[in-house]
Enzyme design. Structure first.
Site, PDB file in Angstrom:
ATOM      1  N   LYS A  42       3.334  -2.729  -0.500  1.00 41.80           N
ATOM      2  CA  LYS A  42       4.568  -1.962  -0.692  1.00 41.80           C
ATOM      3  C   LYS A  42       4.328  -0.615  -1.381  1.00 41.80           C
ATOM      4  CE  LYS A  42       7.444  -6.052  -0.725  1.00 41.80           C
ATOM      5  NZ  LYS A  42       7.875  -5.898   0.675  1.00 41.80           N
ATOM      6  N   GLY A  43       3.432  -0.591  -2.366  1.00 41.23           N
ATOM      7  CA  GLY A  43       3.163   0.672  -3.063  1.00 41.23           C
ATOM      8  C   GLY A  43       2.545   1.683  -2.111  1.00 41.23           C
ATOM      9  N   ASN A  45       2.569   1.717   1.127  1.00 38.78           N
ATOM     10  CA  ASN A  45       3.506   2.113   2.190  1.00 38.78           C
ATOM     11  C   ASN A  45       4.452   3.205   1.702  1.00 38.78           C
ATOM     12  OD1 ASN A  45       2.406   0.141   3.825  1.00 38.78           O
ATOM     13  ND2 ASN A  45       4.049  -1.349   3.473  1.00 38.78           N
ATOM     14  N   GLU A 141       4.838  -6.048  -6.470  1.00 38.50           N
ATOM     15  CA  GLU A 141       3.629  -6.766  -6.062  1.00 38.50           C
ATOM     16  C   GLU A 141       2.528  -6.546  -7.097  1.00 38.50           C
ATOM     17  OE1 GLU A 141       4.104  -7.031  -1.228  1.00 38.50           O
ATOM     18  OE2 GLU A 141       3.022  -5.306  -2.029  1.00 38.50           O
ATOM     19  N   GLU A 213      21.080  -3.326   3.291  1.00 43.70           N
ATOM     20  CA  GLU A 213      21.567  -4.417   4.140  1.00 43.70           C
ATOM     21  C   GLU A 213      21.014  -4.317   5.558  1.00 43.70           C
ATOM     22  OE1 GLU A 213      25.840  -4.755   3.868  1.00 43.70           O
ATOM     23  OE2 GLU A 213      25.799  -4.562   1.691  1.00 43.70           O
ATOM     24  N   ASP A 244      10.277  -0.023   2.694  1.00 40.78           N
ATOM     25  CA  ASP A 244       9.401   0.923   1.987  1.00 40.78           C
ATOM     26  C   ASP A 244       9.701   2.358   2.432  1.00 40.78           C
ATOM     27  OD1 ASP A 244       8.128  -1.164   0.686  1.00 40.78           O
ATOM     28  OD2 ASP A 244       6.719  -1.451   2.334  1.00 40.78           O
ATOM     29  N   GLY A 279       3.279  -2.158  12.840  1.00 38.78           N
ATOM     30  CA  GLY A 279       2.638  -2.128  11.518  1.00 38.78           C
ATOM     31  C   GLY A 279       3.531  -1.431  10.515  1.00 38.78           C
TER      32      GLY A 279
HETATM   33  O1  RIB Z   1       7.043  -4.116   2.649  1.00 42.03           O
HETATM   34  C1  RIB Z   1       6.107  -4.418   3.636  1.00 42.03           C
HETATM   35  C2  RIB Z   1       4.819  -4.826   2.998  1.00 42.03           C
HETATM   36  O2  RIB Z   1       5.005  -6.027   2.322  1.00 42.03           O
HETATM   37  C3  RIB Z   1       3.705  -5.084   3.989  1.00 42.03           C
HETATM   38  O3  RIB Z   1       2.973  -3.943   4.319  1.00 42.03           O
HETATM   39  C4  RIB Z   1       2.875  -6.133   3.293  1.00 42.03           C
HETATM   40  O4  RIB Z   1       1.738  -5.595   2.691  1.00 42.03           O
HETATM   41  C5  RIB Z   1       3.807  -6.743   2.261  1.00 42.03           C
HETATM   42  O5  RIB Z   1       3.322  -6.628   1.013  1.00 42.03           O
END
Ligand code: RIB
Length: 296
Positions: A42-43, A45, A141, A213, A244, A279
């Site tokens: 998440k970071g 991204n 995370e 949402e 993200d 992806g």
């Molecule tokens: O938010 C999507 C992300 O969540 C994915 O890229 C995966 O790494 C998960 O952590």
């Protein structure tokens, strides 16, 4: 327009993505269709999305001393994310996310790996950079105590904090108070506010809590009334990373001084484009793409 300077504090991972017609149940084996390894976390991204949208992005994080770590760093560089504050951790594996794409949605198991080494003492060394930013973005995370430490630091040095409380876990009242903006989805809002109704939670935190949402849009309370800013309809290929992308675009727009409503619209437009590629980062748009679509 001045570039927004953003620090992203969070996870960097490799996403191991399997596509399958059917999601296996407990104890079941199914035959999948494809397997791909793509950058995620998440970071990372959010950092990549904000950089594509024109922000000056400084990633603060950790990778493993393995080939995934090298690939993650390469990917940051290819996307213009500054990596002076991403350190490899000796003898530790990079974070990984194990993703099944099936039946129109994803299921994800995250193994934090090196992301667990993003500790308060690691962040302390980055305080000078943090203090110089227009906005800090953080997710969940990474260790809980790090999020609490960053929230307190941002409050102290007066830098706005965008907390994306994903994946869901309970958060202390102090962290909620210190965060400037929070962007839970409906499930995360439920965990965060202990099952309290969405309307009540939004009223308690005007212009602070923005509930995403999905296809419906983003809801918040503007001090007078609840507002739903609708998302844009598209044919989705892969929804991984849409949240993200929203956070990155919303944060970039806010850091540039746009109004909340305009920042949400910008976020929604970017997120809707992101789901049209495979992806987490495959469909993340550039600034020009978002602006072109908004002008249509
Ligand atoms: O938010 C999507 C992300 O969540 C994915 O890229 C995966 O790494 C998960 O952590």
């Amino acid at each position: 327009m001045r570039k927004a300077k953003i620090a992203v504090i969070g996870s960097s991972s490799m996403d191991l993505v399997v596509t399958s017609k059917k999601r296996p149940g407990a104890g079941e084996t199914v035959l999948g269709e494809s397997f791909k390894t793509v950058p995620g976390g998440k970071g990372a991204n959010q950092a990549v999305a904000a950089a594509r949208l024109g922000a000056e992005v400084h990633m603060i994080g950790c990778v493993g001393d393995d080939h995934y770590g090298e690939a993650i760093l390469r990917n940051f560089k290819n996307n213009g994310v500054k990596t002076d504050h991403v350190e490899p951790v000796t003898g530790v594996e990079s974070g990984t996310a194990h993703i099944i794409l099936a039946e129109g949605d994803n299921s994800i198991v995250v193994v934090k790996g090196a992301n667990d080494y993003i500790t308060p003492s690691y962040i302390k060394k980055k305080a000078e950079l943090i203090e110089s930013c227009d906005l800090v973005m953080i997710q969940q995370e990474i260790p809980e105590e790090t999020v609490a430490f960053v929230a307190e630091l941002c409050q102290k040095v007066n830098v706005p904090l965008l907390l994306n409380p994903a994946p869901a876990r309970p958060i202390s009242q102090q962290v909620i108070d210190f965060a400037t903006y929070m962007t839970p989805n409906e499930h995360e809002a439920d965990v965060l506010f202990n099952g309290q109704s969405m309307a009540e939670s939004l009223r308690m935190y005007p212009e602070k809590v923005f509930i995403t949402e999905g296809a419906a849009g983003v809801r918040y309370f503007n001090g007078q009334e609840e507002v739903l800013i609708p998302s844009f309809k598209v044919e989705a290929i892969d929804t991984t990373g849409a949240g993200d992308t929203f956070n990155a675009a919303f944060g970039t727009a806010i850091a540039e001084g746009k109004t909340l409503a305009d920042s949400i619209t910008f976020g929604n437009r970017a997120a809707s484009l992101s789901v049209t590629g495979f992806g987490a980062q495959g469909g993340m748009p550039t600034r020009e793409e978002v602006e072109r679509m908004l002008a249509e």
